[in-house]
Design a protein around this motif. Structure first.
Motif, PDB file in Angstrom:
ATOM      1  N   PHE A  87      45.325 126.055 -55.522  1.00 19.19           N
ATOM      2  CA  PHE A  87      43.873 126.224 -55.408  1.00 19.19           C
ATOM      3  C   PHE A  87      43.358 125.621 -54.110  1.00 19.19           C
ATOM      4  O   PHE A  87      42.415 126.141 -53.523  1.00 19.19           O
ATOM      5  CB  PHE A  87      43.155 125.587 -56.593  1.00 19.19           C
ATOM      6  N   ILE A 103      32.258 131.627 -47.759  1.00 14.24           N
ATOM      7  CA  ILE A 103      31.948 130.805 -48.924  1.00 14.24           C
ATOM      8  C   ILE A 103      32.611 129.443 -48.719  1.00 14.24           C
ATOM      9  O   ILE A 103      33.753 129.353 -48.248  1.00 14.24           O
ATOM     10  CB  ILE A 103      32.460 131.472 -50.212  1.00 14.24           C
ATOM     11  N   LYS A 106      34.955 124.272 -51.151  1.00 18.00           N
ATOM     12  CA  LYS A 106      34.797 123.536 -52.410  1.00 18.00           C
ATOM     13  C   LYS A 106      34.332 124.458 -53.532  1.00 18.00           C
ATOM     14  O   LYS A 106      34.752 124.311 -54.673  1.00 18.00           O
ATOM     15  CB  LYS A 106      33.811 122.382 -52.232  1.00 18.00           C
ATOM     16  N   VAL A 107      33.476 125.399 -53.213  1.00 15.89           N
ATOM     17  CA  VAL A 107      32.983 126.338 -54.220  1.00 15.89           C
ATOM     18  C   VAL A 107      34.128 127.202 -54.746  1.00 15.89           C
ATOM     19  O   VAL A 107      34.230 127.441 -55.952  1.00 15.89           O
ATOM     20  CB  VAL A 107      31.852 127.218 -53.628  1.00 15.89           C
ATOM     21  N   ILE A 108      34.989 127.646 -53.853  1.00 16.76           N
ATOM     22  CA  ILE A 108      36.117 128.482 -54.267  1.00 16.76           C
ATOM     23  C   ILE A 108      37.059 127.693 -55.171  1.00 16.76           C
ATOM     24  O   ILE A 108      37.458 128.161 -56.246  1.00 16.76           O
ATOM     25  CB  ILE A 108      36.868 129.019 -53.036  1.00 16.76           C
ATOM     26  N   LEU A 110      36.465 124.886 -56.917  1.00 17.03           N
ATOM     27  CA  LEU A 110      35.822 124.532 -58.179  1.00 17.03           C
ATOM     28  C   LEU A 110      35.673 125.737 -59.102  1.00 17.03           C
ATOM     29  O   LEU A 110      35.794 125.601 -60.323  1.00 17.03           O
ATOM     30  CB  LEU A 110      34.469 123.880 -57.920  1.00 17.03           C
ATOM     31  N   SER A 111      35.439 126.908 -58.546  1.00 17.04           N
ATOM     32  CA  SER A 111      35.348 128.097 -59.400  1.00 17.04           C
ATOM     33  C   SER A 111      36.702 128.442 -60.017  1.00 17.04           C
ATOM     34  O   SER A 111      36.770 128.900 -61.159  1.00 17.04           O
ATOM     35  CB  SER A 111      34.786 129.282 -58.616  1.00 17.04           C
ATOM     36  N   GLN A 112      37.781 128.193 -59.284  1.00 15.24           N
ATOM     37  CA  GLN A 112      39.105 128.423 -59.856  1.00 15.24           C
ATOM     38  C   GLN A 112      39.387 127.454 -61.004  1.00 15.24           C
ATOM     39  O   GLN A 112      39.902 127.854 -62.059  1.00 15.24           O
ATOM     40  CB  GLN A 112      40.181 128.287 -58.778  1.00 15.24           C
ATOM     41  N   TRP A 113      39.042 126.182 -60.808  1.00 19.23           N
ATOM     42  CA  TRP A 113      39.229 125.210 -61.888  1.00 19.23           C
ATOM     43  C   TRP A 113      38.322 125.534 -63.077  1.00 19.23           C
ATOM     44  O   TRP A 113      38.723 125.348 -64.238  1.00 19.23           O
ATOM     45  CB  TRP A 113      38.985 123.787 -61.403  1.00 19.23           C
ATOM     46  N   ALA A 114      37.132 126.018 -62.815  1.00 17.94           N
ATOM     47  CA  ALA A 114      36.235 126.420 -63.908  1.00 17.94           C
ATOM     48  C   ALA A 114      36.840 127.585 -64.685  1.00 17.94           C
ATOM     49  O   ALA A 114      36.752 127.626 -65.917  1.00 17.94           O
ATOM     50  CB  ALA A 114      34.868 126.790 -63.357  1.00 17.94           C
ATOM     51  N   ALA A 115      37.456 128.527 -63.985  1.00 14.50           N
ATOM     52  CA  ALA A 115      38.109 129.649 -64.661  1.00 14.50           C
ATOM     53  C   ALA A 115      39.266 129.156 -65.531  1.00 14.50           C
ATOM     54  O   ALA A 115      39.450 129.625 -66.659  1.00 14.50           O
ATOM     55  CB  ALA A 115      38.592 130.674 -63.643  1.00 14.50           C
TER      56      ALA A 115
END
Length: 127
Positions: A87, A103, A106-108, A110-115
């Motif tokens: 990630f 983008i 950090k957003v990318i 964090l979105s992967q960890w959220a998924a």
């Protein structure tokens, strides 16, 4: 033809242990061993599920062995390490753009960890 000997630099077996980057790389690559064991354990579990209740009970008692539990914990830690490193490098390998703007990394990540968290929650609810 020249009689000079070509220079051959000595390469020791532990060449990687002198540099922190390579030590971390070797640690990350070594985590595949417990993952292989984990996969074999699950494959045997599927086979025992097909064989019947006695084989399933035997497999469950095998999985309760403290050594097997420790291997599974190490495999989980290895999987999380692989996910973290993957990630982390994903925004560098494949930078994403939205309306022409990059983008934030950090957003990318964090979105992967959220998924991952969302999918894990769904699996926990189902099971």
């Amino acid at each position: 033809m020249s009689n000079r000997k070509p220079y051959v630099r000595e390469m020791k077996r532990t060449w990687w242990s002198n540099h922190p980057f390579y030590r971390f790389y070797m640690l990350r690559e070594a985590t595949v061993l417990p993952l292989i064991l984990f996969t074999l354990f699950l494959t045997v579990g599927l086979a025992s599920l097909v064989k019947g209740p006695e084989a399933w009970g035997t497999w469950l008692s095998f999985m309760a062995n403290p050594i097997v539990v420790a291997i599974n914990i190490v495999a989980l830690a290895g999987s999380l390490l692989h996910a973290h490193t993957f990630f982390g490098m994903m925004p560098q390998v494949m930078p994403l753009r939205l309306k022409g703007k990059l983008i934030d990394k950090k957003v990318i990540v964090l979105s992967q960890w959220a998924a991952v968290a969302f999918i894990s929650l769904i699996v926990l609810i189902i099971v």
